[in-house]
Structures are given as C-alpha cells and as structure tokens.
Design a protein around this motif. Structure first.
Motif, PDB file in Angstrom:
ATOM      1  N   GLU A 177       0.986  -1.014   0.090  1.00 34.28           N
ATOM      2  CA  GLU A 177       0.100   0.038   0.156  1.00 34.28           C
ATOM      3  C   GLU A 177       0.816   1.192  -0.145  1.00 34.28           C
ATOM      4  N   ALA A 178       2.155   1.235   0.413  1.00 34.07           N
ATOM      5  CA  ALA A 178       2.940   2.185   0.539  1.00 34.07           C
ATOM      6  C   ALA A 178       3.301   2.968  -0.986  1.00 34.07           C
ATOM      7  N   TYR A 179       2.903   2.022  -2.091  1.00 29.81           N
ATOM      8  CA  TYR A 179       2.991   2.764  -3.228  1.00 29.81           C
ATOM      9  C   TYR A 179       1.900   3.804  -3.650  1.00 29.81           C
ATOM     10  N   ARG A 180       0.591   3.267  -3.125  1.00 28.35           N
ATOM     11  CA  ARG A 180      -0.300   4.302  -3.315  1.00 28.35           C
ATOM     12  C   ARG A 180       0.025   5.734  -2.636  1.00 28.35           C
ATOM     13  N   VAL A 181       0.332   5.566  -1.233  1.00 22.94           N
ATOM     14  CA  VAL A 181       0.561   6.582  -0.493  1.00 22.94           C
ATOM     15  C   VAL A 181       1.647   7.426  -0.973  1.00 22.94           C
ATOM     16  N   ALA A 182       2.731   6.852  -1.555  1.00 23.94           N
ATOM     17  CA  ALA A 182       3.850   7.829  -2.110  1.00 23.94           C
ATOM     18  C   ALA A 182       3.460   8.396  -3.433  1.00 23.94           C
ATOM     19  N   ALA A 183       2.685   7.690  -4.308  1.00 22.58           N
ATOM     20  CA  ALA A 183       2.240   8.215  -5.349  1.00 22.58           C
ATOM     21  C   ALA A 183       1.263   9.522  -5.329  1.00 22.58           C
ATOM     22  N   LEU A 184       0.219   9.438  -4.331  1.00 23.07           N
ATOM     23  CA  LEU A 184      -0.636  10.551  -3.908  1.00 23.07           C
ATOM     24  C   LEU A 184       0.449  11.710  -3.398  1.00 23.07           C
ATOM     25  N   ASN A 185       1.304  11.349  -2.524  1.00 24.71           N
ATOM     26  CA  ASN A 185       2.223  12.148  -1.832  1.00 24.71           C
ATOM     27  C   ASN A 185       2.939  12.835  -2.943  1.00 24.71           C
ATOM     28  N   GLY A 186       3.509  12.490  -3.992  1.00 21.35           N
ATOM     29  CA  GLY A 186       4.407  12.973  -4.909  1.00 21.35           C
ATOM     30  C   GLY A 186       3.290  13.622  -5.795  1.00 21.35           C
ATOM     31  N   LEU A 187       2.303  13.433  -6.362  1.00 23.24           N
ATOM     32  CA  LEU A 187       1.281  14.096  -7.295  1.00 23.24           C
ATOM     33  C   LEU A 187       0.825  15.417  -6.637  1.00 23.24           C
TER      34      LEU A 187
END
Length: 467
Positions: free
Chosen positions: A453-463
């Motif tokens: 799930e870290a991928y979703r969290v990191a992607a949203l953080n970056g976007l």
C-alpha cells in the motif's frame, strides 16, 4: 587420466554456472560442470548470500522475541544465543540448497566433477581433485567460466591469526566477540555491522570513503547511517589502515590518521578478487586484471570467442541474481550465435542491513546532474497499518517520477521487506509508454493492510507536489 569430449564445459556451480549449464542442457547439449568445492552451490550458497542472510534472519527473530513483552515475560529473561548457535540455523538451509542444486544436475544429465580446473590448451583442460587421485582431462567445443570470487586479502595482514577474519572465514568463527572492527563499509561490511550490533557486540565500522554506500540515493544512504548509529555502531569515515597487529587478546589496528582501535576480532570486508588463479588463462591470451577479473564483450565472450565468462569473475554487478541471467544469456549466445535478451537496464539492489535497503532506477543526484525535471513521493512506514501491526515502523518508500510525463524514474526503499517491496515498482517501470506511469499506483486497488500500500501513499504524496 582419461579424455572426455563435451559440447560445453562450465567451470563453477554458483548462480552463473548453474544458469549456464541448465540452459545448455535444456538445449540438448552435452554438458560437464567442474566445481572445486566438494559441494555444489558456489560461494553464494556456502560463504556469501545464503549463510549471511540466514544468520541475519535468526538474529532478527531473536531480537523480535526479546523486544516482545509477552514473550520475554513468559520466559522470564531475554533470549541469549551465541554466534555459533545462530550460525547453525544456516546449516539446514545450506544443506537443503545444496541437495536441491545437486539434484538439478542429476536430472538434467549434466556430468559433475569436483576439483581444480586448469586449461591445457584452448579446447582442453584437466581437473585435479588433489591427493593421489589422477587428474581427469576433458575437452569441449566451448567453455563458460563462472568461477566466482573470494575476499581480497592484502599481503601485509596475517589472515592466519585466529582473530583476523574475512567475509568467508567469519562464518567459521567459534566464539561470540564482545567487540569487532569491520574494515570496509561496502554492502558486506554494512550488513555484518548490523548483524553483530544486533547481537550486542560493540562495532566499529571503518569506511575509507566519506559516505556509506555512495551509489545509493543520498536520502537512503543518510537514513542507513542514522539508524546504524542509532543502534550503536561507531562509523569512522575517511580512514585507512597502516598496520594491523594481531594480539593474544584481540587485534590492534593502526590508522594513517594516527588513530588506534583495539577489538576482539577484525573482519576485513574491503573488496573481492576473481577466482582466476592457476587456471592457465594467461597462456591462452586471456589476462585477468589486477583484481582477478576477466574482460568480456557484450555477449560475455573473452579474448577467445569460444570461451565465455559470467558472474563475479567479470566484475560488475557481482550479484547472484544477475549472474544466473548472465549464465543463461552466455549459453544462449554460445549455442545460437546470438541472444535477444540482456540484463535489465536497472538491476535492483538488495542490501540486507537491519532495516534492509532496496532500490531500482536512478537517484536524485543522477537526475539532478542530468537536469531531468522530477518530483518525489514519500510513504513513511510509521503511517502504514501493516507496519504498525508488525511493529516494523522504521522506513519509507520513495518514488521519483518525471514531472511532465509522470514516468517512474527511480524507486528507493528503506525498511522491513524492502527487497520484496521494490519488485512491484520494478514491474511497472519495465512497462512501455503510459503504462510506466505513477498514476498506476493511484488507480490500482491494493490489499489492505499491506506494505505494498506504500506505493499508493507515495504516489499520492508525489502528485500532490505538482500543484
């Protein structure tokens, strides 16, 4: 002495040799494999990857037990295991790995011979098993050298001293040291610094450079330094030894800076050398460099086009995972005259410190130097439900992506299961066009709670940074 002809002879049964021999056998070739050790598997199985990672796993389980109030209260005290006790946990893994790999050769009808290989001419070699056993002479149309590497040993250090070890011999140490000086802060040195510190040993980690693992993304390298120091490891940068003095009660290391450090044992972890000694290569016109490594072309051919070399013996990337692929690719080229496959552009790195590290792709430093417009997304493990459940909250996932195209450029992970987590991102990076896009992680449903799930969290953080 007898003469046996084969289509292909492979020297070494580590990952590179196994990949090469299995591929050649599957293609219907007559294959012989030579292994100087009395068991198959090479350094990866017996002295490197498998035993050190099994040792690390056992130590982590002991730590997990000792830091759990429920377990500790039930026992009434902390669990204490000696270094030899912990090493024994690796023995069963090594035995299973060895038996499995020996079975591979038997099932594929590959002739396995044990002994030291030496070329007599460009198509003939002898195998000496030692003692009074008569050497065996074998000939082949082609050869693949996958002989691996061994720890580099400076001539001015007495490795016969009972308190001075390298990364091979440390696995036979029969005591639990109170203190250890590790000379060399590369991947092996950092991994053993974690191992011994988590056993409660006083650890001095000597780095000849100014930063740990400078090939990593700077933020990850700094995180490693912080957590090693937080665990109690003393890191000493920009130091070089002058004299190593073996004593009855320890090892005293004198440094060019004037410092002197005494420890119960010294672990030398500064470089490796290719296993090319006494193979008769120079007489064939194949001259290893000063680190025993063989130069090859893009298809793993040496100066003689029917002799290939793969794995640690050719140098970079010196990874078991890459060596296996190199062996397969070399055998494919040898048999068909071409190979459409090659190592991936970005090979994932796995560093089994505690917490562990893994990365694939480019770093912030590389992207900045190349003037690539990128953005960063972070997911800190302390915010993930799965990490909170397991108690492994130290760490983060870091995504680097192009500001305009949203293409994923680099993935860097520090923390529990990092070497597993990174492969999800690697699979997306390998896609072409818009499939390699950070939006994938936003629009894909992940199991919950998971570390993925870290991928979703990191992607949203970056976007969110693009606004």
């Amino acid at each position: 002495m007898n003469d046996q002809n084969h289509d292909v002879i492979v020297i070494g049964t580590g990952p590179g040799g196994e990949g090469a021999s299995m591929k050649a056998a599957k293609e219907g070739k007559s294959v012989a494999v030579i292994e100087k050790h009395h068991l198959v598997g090479g350094g990866c199985t017996h002295w490197g990857t498998i035993p050190s990672k099994a040792l690390r796993h056992s130590i982590n389980r002991m730590l997990e037990f000792n830091t759990s109030p429920a377990f500790r209260n039930a026992l009434g005290s902390s669990l204490k295991l000696s270094y030899p006790d912990l090493l024994r946990s690796a023995e069963s893994v090594i035995a299973r790995q060895t038996a499995m790999r020996r079975d591979f050769y038997e099932r594929n009808r590959i002739q396995l011979r044990h002994g030291q290989a030496r070329f007599l001419d460009a198509h003939t070699l002898e195998v000496r098993a030692g003692g009074t056993i008569e050497p065996v002479v074998l000939s082949a149309d082609a050869f693949i050298i996958a002989s691996g590497s061994h720890p580099f040993r400076p001539r001015d250090i007495d490795f016969n001293h009972p308190r001075i070890f390298d990364s091979d011999t440390i696995l036979s140490m029969s005591t639990t040291p109170r203190s250890i000086l590790i000379y060399g802060a590369g991947v092996i040195g950092c991994e053993y610094a974690s191992i011994f510190r988590n056993m409660g040993c006083k650890v001095d980690l000597v780095d000849t450079r100014s930063q740990l693992l400078s090939f990593l993304d700077d933020e990850i390298a700094h995180a490693l330094s912080y957590h090693l120091r937080d665990q109690g490891v003393m890191i000493r940068h920009n130091e070089e030894y002058e004299v190593v003095e073996g004593l009855a009660d320890g090892v005293l290391t004198h440094f060019k800076s004037g410092k002197k450090i005494k420890a119960d044992v010294l672990l030398w972890a500064n470089g490796r050398t290719g296993n090319t000694q006494n193979m008769g290569l120079e007489e064939l016109g194949i001259t290893p460099n000063n680190r025993g490594q063989i130069k090859v072309d893009d298809n793993y051919r040496t100066a003689l086009p029917h002799i290939y070399a793969v794995g640690d013996v050719i140098g970079y990337p010196s990874l078991a995972s890459a060596a296996y692929d190199q062996g397969r690719f070399a055998a494919t080229h040898l048999i068909h005259g071409s190979c459409d496959h090659h190592l991936v552009d970005y090979i994932p790195t796995g560093i089994y410190t505690s917490p562990e590290i893994s990365s694939v792709g480019r770093t912030e430093r590389e992207l900045t130097d190349a003037r690539v417009p990128y953005e960063v997304g972070h997911a800190y493990f302390k915010s993930l439900a799965r990490a909170q459940i397991t108690g492994r909250t130290v760490g983060m996932l870091k995504l680097l992506f192009h500001r305009d195209t949203l293409e994923i450029l680099g993935i860097h992970c520090f923390g529990d299961q990092a070497a597993e987590i990174v492969h999800i991102g690697q699979a997306i990076m390998a896609q072409q066009g818009t499939a390699n896009n950070i939006q994938y992680f936003v629009n894909t449903t992940f199991n919950y709670p998971t570390m993925a799930e870290a991928y979703r969290v990191a992607a949203l953080n970056g976007l969110n940074r693009l606004a």
